[in-house]
Write a protein that holds these residues in place. Structure first.
Motif, PDB file in Angstrom:
ATOM      1  N   CYS A  46       7.645  11.072  55.387  1.00  0.00           N
ATOM      2  CA  CYS A  46       7.725  11.307  53.941  1.00  0.00           C
ATOM      3  C   CYS A  46       6.556  12.177  53.471  1.00  0.00           C
ATOM      4  CB  CYS A  46       7.737   9.969  53.200  1.00  0.00           C
ATOM      5  SG  CYS A  46       8.251  10.088  51.469  1.00  0.00           S
ATOM      6  N   CYS A  47       5.378  11.935  54.028  1.00  0.00           N
ATOM      7  CA  CYS A  47       4.206  12.774  53.712  1.00  0.00           C
ATOM      8  C   CYS A  47       4.479  14.222  54.103  1.00  0.00           C
ATOM      9  CB  CYS A  47       2.971  12.267  54.447  1.00  0.00           C
ATOM     10  SG  CYS A  47       2.369  10.660  53.897  1.00  0.00           S
ATOM     11  N   SER A  48       5.054  14.414  55.292  1.00  0.00           N
ATOM     12  CA  SER A  48       5.392  15.759  55.773  1.00  0.00           C
ATOM     13  C   SER A  48       6.407  16.419  54.838  1.00  0.00           C
ATOM     14  CB  SER A  48       5.956  15.664  57.195  1.00  0.00           C
ATOM     15  OG  SER A  48       6.401  16.923  57.642  1.00  0.00           O
ATOM     16  N   ASP A  49       7.418  15.656  54.410  1.00  0.00           N
ATOM     17  CA  ASP A  49       8.426  16.185  53.482  1.00  0.00           C
ATOM     18  C   ASP A  49       7.810  16.545  52.135  1.00  0.00           C
ATOM     19  OD1 ASP A  49      10.241  15.761  55.483  1.00  0.00           O
ATOM     20  OD2 ASP A  49      11.565  14.452  54.342  1.00  0.00           O
ATOM     21  N   ALA A  50       6.837  15.758  51.694  1.00  0.00           N
ATOM     22  CA  ALA A  50       6.159  16.032  50.420  1.00  0.00           C
ATOM     23  C   ALA A  50       5.367  17.337  50.510  1.00  0.00           C
ATOM     24  CB  ALA A  50       5.235  14.872  50.050  1.00  0.00           C
ATOM     25  N   ILE A  51       4.760  17.587  51.670  1.00  0.00           N
ATOM     26  CA  ILE A  51       4.031  18.843  51.893  1.00  0.00           C
ATOM     27  C   ILE A  51       5.018  20.017  51.858  1.00  0.00           C
ATOM     28  CG2 ILE A  51       2.717  20.166  53.599  1.00  0.00           C
ATOM     29  CD1 ILE A  51       1.511  17.379  54.478  1.00  0.00           C
ATOM     30  N   THR A  52       6.206  19.816  52.468  1.00  0.00           N
ATOM     31  CA  THR A  52       7.259  20.843  52.442  1.00  0.00           C
ATOM     32  C   THR A  52       7.735  21.089  51.010  1.00  0.00           C
ATOM     33  OG1 THR A  52       8.010  20.269  54.666  1.00  0.00           O
ATOM     34  CG2 THR A  52       9.577  21.437  53.279  1.00  0.00           C
ATOM     35  N   ALA A  53       7.903  20.011  50.223  1.00  0.00           N
ATOM     36  CA  ALA A  53       8.332  20.135  48.820  1.00  0.00           C
ATOM     37  C   ALA A  53       7.315  20.950  48.019  1.00  0.00           C
ATOM     38  CB  ALA A  53       8.521  18.751  48.202  1.00  0.00           C
ATOM     39  N   ASP A  54       6.039  20.734  48.295  1.00  0.00           N
ATOM     40  CA  ASP A  54       4.980  21.514  47.629  1.00  0.00           C
ATOM     41  C   ASP A  54       5.108  22.996  47.967  1.00  0.00           C
ATOM     42  OD1 ASP A  54       3.906  19.209  46.580  1.00  0.00           O
ATOM     43  OD2 ASP A  54       2.258  19.060  48.020  1.00  0.00           O
ATOM     44  N   PHE A  55       5.421  23.266  49.237  1.00  0.00           N
ATOM     45  CA  PHE A  55       5.585  24.652  49.695  1.00  0.00           C
ATOM     46  C   PHE A  55       6.712  25.344  48.927  1.00  0.00           C
ATOM     47  CE2 PHE A  55       8.136  27.441  52.426  1.00  0.00           C
ATOM     48  CZ  PHE A  55       7.222  28.455  52.702  1.00  0.00           C
ATOM     49  N   TYR A  56       7.856  24.660  48.804  1.00  0.00           N
ATOM     50  CA  TYR A  56       8.996  25.260  48.102  1.00  0.00           C
ATOM     51  C   TYR A  56       8.717  25.431  46.605  1.00  0.00           C
ATOM     52  CZ  TYR A  56      12.080  25.299  52.115  1.00  0.00           C
ATOM     53  OH  TYR A  56      12.641  25.589  53.327  1.00  0.00           O
ATOM     54  N   LYS A  57       8.005  24.479  46.033  1.00  0.00           N
ATOM     55  CA  LYS A  57       7.652  24.565  44.606  1.00  0.00           C
ATOM     56  C   LYS A  57       6.761  25.792  44.360  1.00  0.00           C
ATOM     57  CE  LYS A  57       5.640  21.817  40.857  1.00  0.00           C
ATOM     58  NZ  LYS A  57       4.913  20.566  40.518  1.00  0.00           N
ATOM     59  N   LYS A  58       5.779  25.981  45.249  1.00  0.00           N
ATOM     60  CA  LYS A  58       4.872  27.122  45.137  1.00  0.00           C
ATOM     61  C   LYS A  58       5.639  28.435  45.326  1.00  0.00           C
ATOM     62  CE  LYS A  58       0.647  29.021  47.180  1.00  0.00           C
ATOM     63  NZ  LYS A  58      -0.210  29.035  48.366  1.00  0.00           N
ATOM     64  N   GLU A  59       6.567  28.426  46.298  1.00  0.00           N
ATOM     65  CA  GLU A  59       7.378  29.621  46.587  1.00  0.00           C
ATOM     66  C   GLU A  59       8.228  29.999  45.368  1.00  0.00           C
ATOM     67  OE1 GLU A  59      10.613  29.496  49.588  1.00  0.00           O
ATOM     68  OE2 GLU A  59       9.277  30.751  50.801  1.00  0.00           O
ATOM     69  N   ARG A  60       8.832  28.974  44.722  1.00  0.00           N
ATOM     70  CA  ARG A  60       9.653  29.221  43.516  1.00  0.00           C
ATOM     71  C   ARG A  60       8.800  29.772  42.388  1.00  0.00           C
ATOM     72  NH1 ARG A  60      12.106  24.169  44.695  1.00  0.00           N
ATOM     73  NH2 ARG A  60      11.060  23.153  42.940  1.00  0.00           N
TER      74      ARG A  60
END
Length: 349
Positions: free
Chosen positions: A327-341
């Motif tokens: 879940c921590c790894s997925d949260a880091i991925t979610a941050d990446f996509y948010k920044k990309e958007r």
């Protein structure tokens, strides 16, 4: 296991805050203790502080450093209910109905904490059905922008290094879509590859679309559906190897793959397995888990804007702690996509 230890080490720097709503479960409290002791994440528990303290003392569990949020006294409850009512307005949701749900359903409340940014992710399912966990994710969080298919994956950790990626396989979809369409199978493959790369660190994902047929040896509606999914992926021009349709032995065993699918770059070397339907996927992973004494992490819901991860109700406290790391790894991925958007929107202005 080496994989989970590596994962915990990777995510520990981010110190993500993960909420565990099922505080009436000893396994969950024990998992919270494990995570706090290992120090790779912050933990939020949902419930009444006195009851949680009482249960922890009863089971001799040390929860020093844990944060507890009680829905009945939560200072942002009005804001959360207004948010949820607005999201579900077309379905007849009102702030009053939202308050009733958020006060009495810990998994929905936990998803609400993630939606408001009070936590980075949620792990539930030890005592809650997969359907309820997925419902909370869809209704409170919703899909990641641009993604239309919510699915799930299992990370299967086996003691057979000759298969998959040194014994590790990513399986999908094992928990959400009963009978995926060809388009959905293609979507599931793409997001399972993302999980293979980001969570498992598989550098060269090889996707096998599974069936009871290998390269035309059988016929039938489900076989046609799988073949169509393969054609759809070809049109998408994806950046990973894939092939199908193929039987499980052709996907995993080099000698069988060479015999049944000569010339295939995936056959015999697959590390991401896409099942034709939920029956096959669920039965398949559980049989491998029990017969091979493998560790199965999941079902890991994927495609949501923020991570709401499910557990098998047969999970151990160790499994829960491992899924917290995912879940921590997925949260880091979610941050990446948010920044990309955000960067994309900035460029568009």
């Amino acid at each position: 296991m080496r994989f989970t230890e590596d994962l915990k080490a990777r995510v520990s720097k981010a110190q993500k805050k993960i909420v565990l709503p099922e505080t009436n479960s000893r396994r969950v409290l024990k998992a919270a203790e494990r995570v706090l002791a290992d120090g790779f994440a912050k933990i939020v528990l949902v419930g009444k502080l006195e009851q949680i303290k009482k249960d922890a003392a009863k089971f001799q569990i040390d929860l020093t450093g844990v944060e507890v949020i009680n829905p009945e006294t939560y200072y942002r409850m009005d804001e959360l209910c207004d948010y949820f009512a607005k999201r579900r307005e077309k379905k007849g949701m009102t702030p009053e109905k939202a308050r009733d749900i958020m006060t009495h359903n810990n998994t929905f409340f936990a998803a609400g904490l993630v939606a408001l940014g009070e936590a980075d992710g949620c792990v539930s399912g030890a005592a809650t059905t997969s359907a309820e966990v997925i419902r909370a994710g869809l209704q409170v969080i919703g899909p990641r922008p641009g993604n239309k298919t919510i699915s799930s994956a299992f990370i299967l950790l086996t003691n057979t290094p000759q298969y998959g990626d040194n014994g590790i396989l990513v399986l999908g979809d094992c928990g959400v879509i009963p009978n995926p369409t060809a388009d959905q199978l293609a979507d599931i493959a793409c997001i399972c590859v993302e999980r293979a790369r980001r969570t498992v660190q598989i550098l060269n994902p090889k996707v096998a679309f599974l069936s009871y047929s290998t390269m035309g040896s059988g016929a039938g509606e489900s076989v046609e559906n799988v073949r169509k999914a393969v054609e759809i992926l070809k049109e998408r021009n994806v950046d990973f190897a894939f092939d199908g349709e193929m039987q499980a032995d052709a996907a995993l065993v080099p000698e069988v793959g060479e015999h049944k699918a000569p010339g295939s770059t995936v056959a015999g070397h697959a590390n991401v397995l896409i099942f034709p339907n939920l029956d096959a996927a669920n039965i398949g992973y559980k049989m491998v888990q029990r017969f091979a004494n493998a560790t199965a992490l999941g079902p890991l819901v994927q495609g949501l804007d923020k991570p709401i991860l499910d557990l098998s109700r047969g999970c151990s406290s160790e499994d829960v702690a491992d899924v917290v790391a995912v879940c921590c790894s997925d949260a880091i991925t979610a941050d990446f996509y948010k920044k990309e958007r955000a960067e994309h929107e900035h460029d568009q202005q």
